[in-house]
Design an enzyme around this catalytic site. Structure first.
Site, PDB file in Angstrom:
ATOM      1  N   ASP A  13       0.869  -1.175   0.000  1.00 18.16           N
ATOM      2  CA  ASP A  13       0.000   0.000   0.000  1.00 18.16           C
ATOM      3  C   ASP A  13       0.912   1.233   0.000  1.00 18.16           C
ATOM      4  O   ASP A  13       2.146   1.106  -0.151  1.00 18.16           O
ATOM      5  CB  ASP A  13      -0.999  -0.037   1.183  1.00 18.16           C
ATOM      6  CG  ASP A  13      -0.320   0.193   2.537  1.00 18.16           C
ATOM      7  OD1 ASP A  13       0.936   0.249   2.602  1.00 18.16           O
ATOM      8  OD2 ASP A  13      -1.043   0.310   3.535  1.00 18.16           O
ATOM      9  N   CYS A  69       3.174  -3.144   4.091  1.00 10.13           N
ATOM     10  CA  CYS A  69       2.337  -2.001   4.477  1.00 10.13           C
ATOM     11  C   CYS A  69       3.054  -1.300   5.628  1.00 10.13           C
ATOM     12  O   CYS A  69       4.255  -1.506   5.815  1.00 10.13           O
ATOM     13  CB  CYS A  69       0.908  -2.420   4.811  1.00 10.13           C
ATOM     14  SG  CYS A  69       0.700  -3.454   6.276  1.00 10.13           S
ATOM     15  N   THR A  71       2.677  -1.462   9.067  1.00 10.40           N
ATOM     16  CA  THR A  71       3.083  -2.357  10.158  1.00 10.40           C
ATOM     17  C   THR A  71       3.279  -3.799   9.695  1.00 10.40           C
ATOM     18  O   THR A  71       3.848  -4.609  10.428  1.00 10.40           O
ATOM     19  CB  THR A  71       1.996  -2.395  11.252  1.00 10.40           C
ATOM     20  OG1 THR A  71       0.779  -2.858  10.647  1.00 10.40           O
ATOM     21  CG2 THR A  71       1.784  -1.031  11.867  1.00 10.40           C
ATOM     22  N   HIS A 102       8.684 -23.950   9.864  1.00 12.58           N
ATOM     23  CA  HIS A 102       7.593 -24.574  10.619  1.00 12.58           C
ATOM     24  C   HIS A 102       6.218 -24.370   9.990  1.00 12.58           C
ATOM     25  O   HIS A 102       5.350 -25.228  10.140  1.00 12.58           O
ATOM     26  CB  HIS A 102       7.543 -23.994  12.042  1.00 12.58           C
ATOM     27  CG  HIS A 102       8.683 -24.451  12.906  1.00 12.58           C
ATOM     28  ND1 HIS A 102       8.665 -24.352  14.277  1.00 12.58           N
ATOM     29  CD2 HIS A 102       9.889 -25.007  12.597  1.00 12.58           C
ATOM     30  CE1 HIS A 102       9.789 -24.823  14.775  1.00 12.58           C
ATOM     31  NE2 HIS A 102      10.561 -25.220  13.772  1.00 12.58           N
ATOM     32  N   HIS A 137       5.682 -30.782  11.165  1.00 12.37           N
ATOM     33  CA  HIS A 137       5.151 -29.476  10.765  1.00 12.37           C
ATOM     34  C   HIS A 137       4.126 -29.637   9.640  1.00 12.37           C
ATOM     35  O   HIS A 137       3.141 -28.904   9.587  1.00 12.37           O
ATOM     36  CB  HIS A 137       6.292 -28.552  10.342  1.00 12.37           C
ATOM     37  CG  HIS A 137       7.332 -28.395  11.409  1.00 12.37           C
ATOM     38  ND1 HIS A 137       7.055 -27.793  12.614  1.00 12.37           N
ATOM     39  CD2 HIS A 137       8.618 -28.814  11.477  1.00 12.37           C
ATOM     40  CE1 HIS A 137       8.142 -27.821  13.378  1.00 12.37           C
ATOM     41  NE2 HIS A 137       9.101 -28.440  12.702  1.00 12.37           N
TER      42      HIS A 137
HETATM   43  C1  RB5 Z   1      -1.772   2.857   6.557  1.00 14.49           C
HETATM   44  O1  RB5 Z   1      -1.693   4.085   7.178  1.00 14.49           O
HETATM   45  C2  RB5 Z   1      -1.535   1.740   7.559  1.00 14.49           C
HETATM   46  O2  RB5 Z   1      -2.599   1.643   8.432  1.00 14.49           O
HETATM   47  C3  RB5 Z   1      -1.270   0.427   6.845  1.00 14.49           C
HETATM   48  O3  RB5 Z   1      -0.192   0.579   5.999  1.00 14.49           O
HETATM   49  C4  RB5 Z   1      -0.925  -0.747   7.733  1.00 14.49           C
HETATM   50  O4  RB5 Z   1       0.050  -0.419   8.662  1.00 14.49           O
HETATM   51  C5  RB5 Z   1      -2.043  -1.466   8.337  1.00 14.49           C
HETATM   52  O5  RB5 Z   1      -1.876  -2.461   9.047  1.00 14.49           O
END
Ligand code: RB5
Length: 150
Positions: A13, A69, A71, A102, A137
């Site tokens: 993203d 993304c 996080t 695993h 596994h």
């Molecule tokens: C976008 O701002 C952010 O929420 C997305 O990239 C991600 O971290 C969501 O889990």
């Protein structure tokens, strides 16, 4: 030793776009063919749209997925809704390695706001070159597959 014939579906993203571009170097270094599902930066795009599309492609084409993304968590949650996807959120080399050994993870999720570029590159290198250990596994993965079949 690297597994043969890996093909990667790469996607991000807006929050992961920059790191996703940098991770292409690792794929090129390792001669791994890839398809970029997010070639353009789209301000304020939504990670579920991207994760579902990439996850479906991974399963259909028996490929691997690399999703970035902010996080890594959103991509991981959404990708794991696609039947056949085993997405892992890796934050260091050990979590990446174990997700292959695993869990036979077929999708790697990385948080661009959580790890630095060098760590991300190392995570991807390890994930691409680590084999599933099979044995007990595989029994556990089969239980997940059975659950998915309903
Ligand atoms: C976008 O701002 C952010 O929420 C997305 O990239 C991600 O971290 C969501 O889990």
């Amino acid at each position: 030793m690297r597994e043969k014939k890996i093909r990667v579906i790469l996607a991000s993203d807006h929050a992961g776009y920059e790191l996703k571009e940098k991770l292409k170097d690792v794929l090129k270094e390792n001669d791994i063919p890839f398809e970029d599902l997010s070639p353009e930066f789209v301000k304020d795009d939504d990670y579920p749209d991207i994760a579902f599309k990439a996850g479906r492609k991974v399963v259909k084409e028996r490929a691997r997925g690399v999703l970035v993304c902010g996080t890594g968590t959103g991509m991981c949650i959404a990708a794991n809704k696609v039947r056949g996807v085993r997405a892992a959120l890796a934050y260091d080399e050990k979590s990446a390695r174990l997700s292959r050994q695993h869990n036979d993870s077929n999708v790697l999720c990385i948080g661009a706001r959580m790890v630095d570029e060098v760590t991300a590159r190392n995570i991807l290198r390890v994930w691409l070159t680590t084999r599933f250990l099979e044995g007990r596994h595989a029994r556990r993965i089969n239980k997940i597959k059975e659950y998915e079949r309903g």
